[in-house]
Design an enzyme around this catalytic site. Structure first.
Site, PDB file in Angstrom:
ATOM      1  N   ARG A  49     -82.724 -57.857  61.219  1.00  0.00           N
ATOM      2  CA  ARG A  49     -81.747 -57.757  62.319  1.00  0.00           C
ATOM      3  C   ARG A  49     -81.528 -59.176  62.810  1.00  0.00           C
ATOM      4  O   ARG A  49     -82.478 -59.831  63.261  1.00  0.00           O
ATOM      5  CB  ARG A  49     -82.281 -56.857  63.438  1.00  0.00           C
ATOM      6  CG  ARG A  49     -81.493 -56.961  64.720  1.00  0.00           C
ATOM      7  CD  ARG A  49     -81.830 -55.870  65.721  1.00  0.00           C
ATOM      8  NE  ARG A  49     -81.225 -54.607  65.338  1.00  0.00           N
ATOM      9  CZ  ARG A  49     -81.070 -53.561  66.149  1.00  0.00           C
ATOM     10  NH1 ARG A  49     -81.496 -53.627  67.401  1.00  0.00           N
ATOM     11  NH2 ARG A  49     -80.499 -52.454  65.723  1.00  0.00           N
ATOM     12  N   HIS A  54     -73.278 -52.927  61.311  1.00  0.00           N
ATOM     13  CA  HIS A  54     -74.500 -52.146  61.526  1.00  0.00           C
ATOM     14  C   HIS A  54     -74.475 -50.934  60.583  1.00  0.00           C
ATOM     15  O   HIS A  54     -74.285 -49.797  61.010  1.00  0.00           O
ATOM     16  CB  HIS A  54     -74.551 -51.698  62.989  1.00  0.00           C
ATOM     17  CG  HIS A  54     -75.897 -51.245  63.459  1.00  0.00           C
ATOM     18  ND1 HIS A  54     -77.023 -51.242  62.658  1.00  0.00           N
ATOM     19  CD2 HIS A  54     -76.306 -50.764  64.667  1.00  0.00           C
ATOM     20  CE1 HIS A  54     -78.058 -50.779  63.356  1.00  0.00           C
ATOM     21  NE2 HIS A  54     -77.651 -50.482  64.573  1.00  0.00           N
ATOM     22  N   GLN A  68     -76.583 -47.674  61.170  1.00  0.00           N
ATOM     23  CA  GLN A  68     -76.048 -46.840  62.240  1.00  0.00           C
ATOM     24  C   GLN A  68     -74.922 -45.953  61.709  1.00  0.00           C
ATOM     25  O   GLN A  68     -74.861 -44.751  61.984  1.00  0.00           O
ATOM     26  CB  GLN A  68     -75.523 -47.721  63.383  1.00  0.00           C
ATOM     27  CG  GLN A  68     -74.976 -46.924  64.553  1.00  0.00           C
ATOM     28  CD  GLN A  68     -76.059 -46.149  65.269  1.00  0.00           C
ATOM     29  OE1 GLN A  68     -77.075 -46.706  65.658  1.00  0.00           O
ATOM     30  NE2 GLN A  68     -75.853 -44.851  65.451  1.00  0.00           N
ATOM     31  N   ASP A 101     -69.586 -47.721  72.537  1.00  0.00           N
ATOM     32  CA  ASP A 101     -70.796 -48.539  72.470  1.00  0.00           C
ATOM     33  C   ASP A 101     -70.775 -49.425  73.713  1.00  0.00           C
ATOM     34  O   ASP A 101     -69.753 -49.499  74.425  1.00  0.00           O
ATOM     35  CB  ASP A 101     -70.771 -49.376  71.178  1.00  0.00           C
ATOM     36  CG  ASP A 101     -72.027 -50.222  70.958  1.00  0.00           C
ATOM     37  OD1 ASP A 101     -73.050 -49.995  71.643  1.00  0.00           O
ATOM     38  OD2 ASP A 101     -71.985 -51.126  70.088  1.00  0.00           O
ATOM     39  N   CYS A 124     -74.158 -45.059  69.807  1.00  0.00           N
ATOM     40  CA  CYS A 124     -75.323 -45.491  69.021  1.00  0.00           C
ATOM     41  C   CYS A 124     -76.563 -45.703  69.890  1.00  0.00           C
ATOM     42  O   CYS A 124     -77.672 -45.686  69.383  1.00  0.00           O
ATOM     43  CB  CYS A 124     -74.986 -46.769  68.268  1.00  0.00           C
ATOM     44  SG  CYS A 124     -74.586 -48.173  69.335  1.00  0.00           S
ATOM     45  N   ARG A 161     -80.891 -41.347  62.608  1.00  0.00           N
ATOM     46  CA  ARG A 161     -81.164 -42.695  62.110  1.00  0.00           C
ATOM     47  C   ARG A 161     -82.314 -42.682  61.090  1.00  0.00           C
ATOM     48  O   ARG A 161     -82.276 -43.401  60.100  1.00  0.00           O
ATOM     49  CB  ARG A 161     -81.499 -43.646  63.275  1.00  0.00           C
ATOM     50  CG  ARG A 161     -80.329 -43.986  64.197  1.00  0.00           C
ATOM     51  CD  ARG A 161     -79.291 -44.838  63.480  1.00  0.00           C
ATOM     52  NE  ARG A 161     -79.876 -46.010  62.844  1.00  0.00           N
ATOM     53  CZ  ARG A 161     -80.074 -47.185  63.444  1.00  0.00           C
ATOM     54  NH1 ARG A 161     -79.698 -47.358  64.694  1.00  0.00           N
ATOM     55  NH2 ARG A 161     -80.619 -48.190  62.789  1.00  0.00           N
TER      56      ARG A 161
END
Ligand code: CP
Ligand code: NVA
Length: 300
Positions: free
Chosen positions: A98, A125, A128, A217, A257, A285
Site C-alpha cells: 500500500r 484500489h 476493493q 468514498d 469502501c 474483502r
C-alpha cells in the site's frame, strides 16, 4: 513464464475477473494450500480491512504473512524500491504494498520475479473493486445491464470501481464537482472496457436517478489531510442523503469502501440504514483477496 501482477483491475481479462470471482466463492479446503511460503505486506498508510483481509487470506491459502510498516522499510528513503523488491522476492512467494505513489508498485512489478499486488495507491484500489463486484453480484445476481452511480471524488477507489463495473457489463455514472471529475479521455478509456455506458456530470441527482447501486468514498483520501477544510467546502453538495437515495432504483443499495465520515460524504441514516451493504462489502474483502491470491498463485 511471465509473472502476473495485480496493480490495476485492467491487468486482468474479463475471463480472469470471472475466474477470481469463482475462486472467491470456493471453499478454503477446495483451494488447497497454494501459497507455500511468505507474503510480504508493506503499508505506507494506515489500514484496517486491507491488512486484516490480506493476512487472513494468506493464512487460509497456506502462506505466512509478514506485515511491515512503510517507515520501517523506508521505500526510497532507507533504501531504493529496487533493492527492497529484489531482496523480498528471495524470501516470499508474493509481495503486496500500500503506497502513496502508484509508481512505486510499478517499479516493483517491473523487476519482481514474484507477483506484486497493489493494496491501494493514489491511482487505484483493485482489491476493493474485486470485493465491491462480489457484494453486488450477491445482491443482484448477473450484473450485466445494471448501473452504478458514484458520488464524490473521482479517486483511486472510483477508478478501480469504474473498471470492474465496465468489465462486468454494467453502466457507470460519476457525479463529481468540477476539477474532481474523470477526464473525457478517462471516460473514453473506461467505456472501451465493456458494453455499458459511462457518463460524467456535476449533478448527483442526475447520476443517482435509476441507479441500482450508489457508491461513495471519503472526500479526503489518505495523504490529503492538509486539504480537509477546502475539500469539505468543495464537496458539500455531494453527500449521499436519504433524499438522494430516494431517486435511485427500487431496491437500490448503498456502498462505501470505508472508513466513512458520517455527516460528510454520507448521512448516518443512509450508511446505517436498510439500503446499506457496507458491512457485507467489508467482509467480502477477505473472500475477494483469497480469490485474487489463489489466482496469482496459479489455482485454476
Ligand atoms: N477499504 C479499505 O481499503 O479499508 P482500509 O484502509 O481499512 O484497509
Ligand atoms: N480513497 C481512500 C480510500 C481508503 C480505503 C484513500 O485513498 O484514503
Amino acid at each position: 513464464m511471465t509473472v502476473r501482477h495485480l496493480l490495476n483491475i485492467v491487468d486482468l481479462s474479463v475471463d480472469e475477473l470471472a475466474l477470481i470471482g469463482d475462486l472467491s466463492d470456493r471453499s478454503i479446503d477446495d483451494l488447497g494450500r497454494p501459497l507455500a511460503g511468505g507474503v510480504a505486506l508493506i503499508f505506507e498508510k494506515p489500514s484496517n480491512r486491507t491488512r486484516q483481509s490480506m493476512e487472513m487470506a494468506v493464512v487460509q491459502l497456506g502462506g505466512h504473512p509478514v506485515y511491515t510498516r512503510g517507515e520501517e522499510v523506508g521505500l526510497d528513503t532507507r533504501e531504493s524500491v529496487e533493492d527492497v523488491i529484489q531482496i523480498l522476492e528471495g524470501y516470499h512467494v508474493m509481495v503486496a504494498a500500500r503506497v502513496f505513489s502508484h509508481g512505486v508498485v510499478d517499479r516493483m512489478a517491473a523487476l519482481s520475479t514474484v507477483p506484486v499486488i497493489n493494496m491501494l495507491s493514489d491511482w487505484s484500489h483493485p482489491l476493493q473493486a474485486l470485493a465491491d463486484v462480489r457484494t453486488m453480484r450477491h445482491e443482484f445476481g448477473a450484473l450485466s445491464g445494471r448501473s452504478v452511480a458514484w458520488v464524490g471524488d473521482y479517486n483511486n477507489v472510483a477508478r478501480s470501481l469504474g473498471e470492474v463495473c465496465m468489465m462486468s457489463g454494467m453502466s457507470v455514472r460519476f457525479a463529481c464537482p468540477d476539477g474532481f471529475q474523470p477526464s473525457r479521455a478517462e471516460c473514453d478509456r473506461l467505456s472501451q472496457l465493456g458494453p455499458g455506458d459511462v457518463a460524467s456530470t456535476d449533478d448527483p441527482a442526475e447520476a443517482v436517478t435509476g441507479a441500482d447501486a450508489v457508491h461513495t468514498d471519503t472526500w479526503v483520501s489518505m495523504g490529503q489531510e492538509d486539504e480537509v477544510e477546502e475539500r469539505r467546502n468543495i464537496f458539500a453538495d455531494y453527500s449521499v442523503t436519504d433524499g438522494l437515495m430516494s431517486l435511485a432504483a427500487d431496491g437500490a443499495i448503498f456502498m462505501h469502501c470505508l472508513p466513512a465520515y458520517r455527516g460528510y460524504e454520507v448521512a448516518a441514516s443512509v450508511i446505517d440504514g436498510p439500503a446499506s451493504r457496507v458491512i457485507r462489502q467489508g467482509h467480502d474483502r477477505m473472500h475477494a483477496a483469497r480469490g485474487a491470491l489463489a489466482f496469482l498463485g496459479g489455482v485454476r
